[in-house]
Design an enzyme around this catalytic site. Structure first.
Site, mmCIF file in Angstrom:
data_model
loop_
_atom_site.group_PDB
_atom_site.id
_atom_site.type_symbol
_atom_site.label_atom_id
_atom_site.label_comp_id
_atom_site.label_asym_id
_atom_site.label_seq_id
_atom_site.Cartn_x
_atom_site.Cartn_y
_atom_site.Cartn_z
ATOM 1 N N ASP A 1 0.869 -1.171 0.000
ATOM 2 C CA ASP A 1 0.000 0.000 0.000
ATOM 3 C C ASP A 1 0.912 1.229 0.000
ATOM 4 O O ASP A 1 2.137 1.114 0.158
ATOM 5 C CB ASP A 1 -0.945 -0.054 1.202
ATOM 6 C CG ASP A 1 -2.177 0.831 0.996
ATOM 7 O OD1 ASP A 1 -2.209 1.582 0.001
ATOM 8 O OD2 ASP A 1 -3.089 0.783 1.844
ATOM 9 N N ASP B 1 -3.824 7.082 -3.688
ATOM 10 C CA ASP B 1 -5.192 7.550 -3.922
ATOM 11 C C ASP B 1 -5.605 8.498 -2.795
ATOM 12 O O ASP B 1 -4.926 8.589 -1.780
ATOM 13 C CB ASP B 1 -6.148 6.351 -4.008
ATOM 14 C CG ASP B 1 -5.984 5.381 -2.844
ATOM 15 O OD1 ASP B 1 -4.823 5.131 -2.429
ATOM 16 O OD2 ASP B 1 -6.989 4.876 -2.339
ATOM 17 N N CYS C 1 -14.005 -22.925 19.377
ATOM 18 C CA CYS C 1 -13.211 -23.067 18.160
ATOM 19 C C CYS C 1 -12.356 -24.313 18.303
ATOM 20 O O CYS C 1 -12.011 -24.703 19.419
ATOM 21 C CB CYS C 1 -12.336 -21.821 18.018
ATOM 22 S SG CYS C 1 -11.149 -21.916 16.679
ATOM 23 N N CYS D 1 -9.454 -24.707 16.220
ATOM 24 C CA CYS D 1 -8.206 -24.491 15.492
ATOM 25 C C CYS D 1 -7.063 -25.067 16.342
ATOM 26 O O CYS D 1 -7.251 -25.373 17.515
ATOM 27 C CB CYS D 1 -8.016 -23.004 15.181
ATOM 28 S SG CYS D 1 -7.355 -22.030 16.552
ATOM 29 N N CYS E 1 -6.754 -23.270 19.752
ATOM 30 C CA CYS E 1 -7.861 -23.513 20.692
ATOM 31 C C CYS E 1 -7.953 -24.982 21.092
ATOM 32 O O CYS E 1 -8.574 -25.321 22.097
ATOM 33 C CB CYS E 1 -9.174 -23.026 20.094
ATOM 34 S SG CYS E 1 -9.163 -21.248 19.798
#
Ligand code: GUN
Ligand code: ZN
Length: 656
Positions: free
Chosen positions: A93, A128, A278, A280, A283
């Site tokens: 960016d 931008d 969760c 994952c 977890c």
């Protein structure tokens, strides 16, 4: 678009797509998520992200790199890939967001682009002007003009770097669309939708939807679209369904710093959780009380990992949904998790938006359409068929017998009823009053009429739409609710001496009308028909006319595949460009021999063709070459410089 850039659609659903984006550092499958990397602080190094989450591309900030002497000189001498130790594609960016957050920053719009190019970035971003949601239309217009002016100058210095030109325009759809159109005309490669971070923070998803749609309407469909700053998986499905391909997440780390966990349905503070909802790897390894006790720095790392597992999990779920044709179901399920997303779905019901979405929606899916809520009845697959039913379909008479909703396929459930009705009044139009709206019995096998599952108890909106559609279809006609013998007696009064057409022939003509248009059946079936049915299922398989094989009916979705003889009839009777995909002279010999049509060889096509529609392929002199099936719509065929556009089924010449 840069010669180094290639983007192709591999699979699609809704206006979403699974794409392949080629960069100088490898190919990326979209939709995807780019984790934001702080070049000063590699909490989870990008290389590890690749291993842990399958991360294919990351995004970092060239403004930060340029501002720090040490980072700048290392980046300039070794390149950005060495700097953050990642050999895959890297996007950067430009400092726009810093300027929005912290006020004026010291960057020159062209200098930051050449800097990104010089440190060997794969996709660099122009500077931008961030259009905030509170801008007046005039202010937003000025910001758009500056953005477009900078984009024009920036594309000239991009070199071998792909360049991202963000669409701005605050909350004004017309400005967004104009900005997108102007950027689309430039030699840009990639389009983030900018200025949406505050809108997403406030969960203004209806506004976000208007912005995405307006931007997409203005952009050429072959440009990958990135939703700038969308890091919460809650918005991914909607954004993908509207045509966004890329997301970036700094949310994973920002939330982790505040002890917050991202879930598929929202966010929660670690302290507020009773259990870890969760499974994952993080977890699964820790209990909630253990996780709460982990020392802060390590906890940030663990929560970041959890957050990225959830975010990439959502990306995989979305790709799967696209491949299986259930993306809308997934979007609607997500919307039921957050009321603000319901407002977004409401936006899609507006005719102009619905219309736009319909152009990208595949004609058929290989799975049944599931009712998931009151939005379902507005799905483009359904609104398309009702548009055709009202405007194309010709009922066999003004006498309509309405049968109540029942088990699908209706014509089998109602086999005796249909034959009873036919015996007293063969002209009567038999229609099922389905949960979606009226379904004439002769098209009951077409997608999505047979391939949809609605509950018996529908919501008020769906019920309202159902009666609205029924009223429109039966307006000015005699409507008889099926009531057994009483109805048969009444029908006897309407018996007339018109010639009787068999149910099978009515079906074949009605399907052709709904699939190819109001005038196609007469052209395709202009002589005596021979209809061949499957011995096992009793379903129509092949239709011959004057002994030419015109079409086959697909068992799964009840639509026709076009055979060469059918294609030639359409070609002869309808002038260009109807039903046509027109290819250049250099591609014609290959198509004629059965090779797929690649979009780079397409000169033009019928604007009414939809993905998975049947088409005929011709050369620039309108010479018939083949029949096939479109993978893209006209806009896409014209704008994609590579990738398959039409699969050929039957071709004019035998290959050598
Ligand atoms: N990051 C989040 N939003 C924006 C934006 O509008 N422009 C740029 N360049 N970066 C962003
Ligand atoms: Zn977890």
């Amino acid at each position: 678009m840069s010669e180094f850039m290639q983007f192709e659609i591999k699979k699609r659903d809704a206006a979403g797509r699974i794409g392949r984006l080629k960069t100088r550092h490898g190919t990326v499958t979209t939709p995807t998520l780019l984790p934001v990397i702080n070049p000063n602080k590699l909490i989870i190094p990008p290389k590890e992200m690749k291993r842990l989450f399958g991360t294919e591309m990351v995004i970092t900030n060239s403004y930060i790199i340029k501002k720090h002497d040490d980072l700048r000189s290392r980046a300039l001498s070794e390149g950005v890939h060495k700097l953050i130790d990642f050999d895959g594609p890297i996007m950067t960016d430009s400092g726009t967001f810093q300027s929005y957050k912290y006020g004026d920053i010291d960057v020159d719009p062209l200098e930051i682009v050449t800097f990104q190019r010089d440190i060997d970035v794969d996709i660099g971003t122009i500077l931008d002007v961030f259009g905030t949601p509170d801008q007046t239309e005039d202010e937003a217009k000025r910001a758009v003009n500056t953005t477009v002016e900078r984009a024009k100058k920036s594309v000239l210095v991009k070199g071998h770097m792909l360049i991202a030109c963000p669409v701005q325009g605050s909350v004004y759809p017309r400005l967004r669309e104009t900005c997108a159109k102007k950027l689309g005309e430039l030699d840009a490669d990639f389009h983030p939708i900018g200025g949406v971070v505050p809108i997403m923070e406030q969960q203004r998803y209806a506004t976000l939807t208007r912005i995405i749609l307006a931007s997409k309407k203005g952009l050429p469909p072959n440009r990958p679209v990135h939703l700038f700053g969308a890091g919460h998986p809650l918005v991914f499905p909607l954004a993908v369904a509207l045509g966004c391909d890329i997301f970036d997440s700094s949310a994973y780390i920002k939330y982790a710093l505040e002890d917050r966990m991202i879930h598929p349905w929202g966010t929660s503070h670690l302290q507020d959780l009773e259990e870890l909802p969760c499974s994952c790897p993080i977890c699964s390894k820790y209990t909630i009380s253990e996780l709460k006790k982990v020392e802060k720095k390590e906890r940030i790392r663990l929560l970041s990992e959890h957050n990225l597992h959830i975010s990439f999990g959502e990306i995989r779920t979305i790709r799967n949904a696209i491949a299986q044709g259930v993306l809308w179901e997934h979007v609607e399920q997500k919307a039921s998790m957050n009321p603000a997303l319901q407002d977004a779905l409401k936006e899609l019901e507006k005719p102009s938006n619905n219309h736009w979405l319909e152009q990208f929606e595949p004609m058929v899916k290989n799975r049944a359409l599931f009712y998931t809520g009151h939005h379902t009845t507005y799905r483009p697959e359904i609104t398309r068929m009702y548009h055709r039913l009202f405007n194309w379909y010709k009922p066999s008479s003004d006498i309509i017998v309405l049968l109540p909703e029942s088990v699908k396929p209706y014509h089998l459930t109602y086999e005796t009823v249909i034959s009873d009705i036919q015996s007293v009044c063969p002209q009567a139009e038999i229609v099922v009053d389905s949960m979606m709206g009226p379904v004439p019995i002769v098209i009951d096998e077409m997608y999505p009429f047979a391939q949809s599952i609605f509950p018996q108890c529908i919501d008020k909106d769906t019920s309202h739409m159902r009666s609205k559609r029924l009223n429109r279809f039966t307006r000015g006609k005699t409507k008889l609710q099926w009531a057994g013998n009483n109805t048969l007696k009444e029908l006897e009064r309407y018996m007339n001496s018109e010639p009787v057409v068999s149910m099978d022939e009515k079906r074949v003509r009605a399907v052709a009308t709904m699939q190819f248009g109001p005038d196609a059946a007469e052209v395709l079936f202009d002589g005596p028909l021979h209809i061949v049915k499957s011995k096992n299922t009793g379903k129509i398989r092949n239709v011959y006319c004057n002994s030419d094989h015109i079409v086959s009916m697909r068992a799964g979705d009840g639509l026709f595949t076009l055979k060469k003889s059918g294609g030639k009839k359409l070609h002869k009777h309808f002038s260009s460009p109807r039903f046509r995909v027109i290819v250049s002279a250099d591609a014609a010999p290959f198509v004629e021999e059965g090779k797929s049509v690649f979009s780079k060889f397409i000169c033009d096509a019928d604007n009414d063709l939809r993905p998975l529609d049947e088409c005929i392929v011709v050369d620039e002199k309108d010479r018939f070459l083949a029949v096939g099936r479109c993978l893209l719509n006209r806009m896409e065929m014209i704008s994609f410089p590579s990738g398959q556009a039409v699969k050929i089924r039957e071709h004019e010449k035998e290959s050598k």
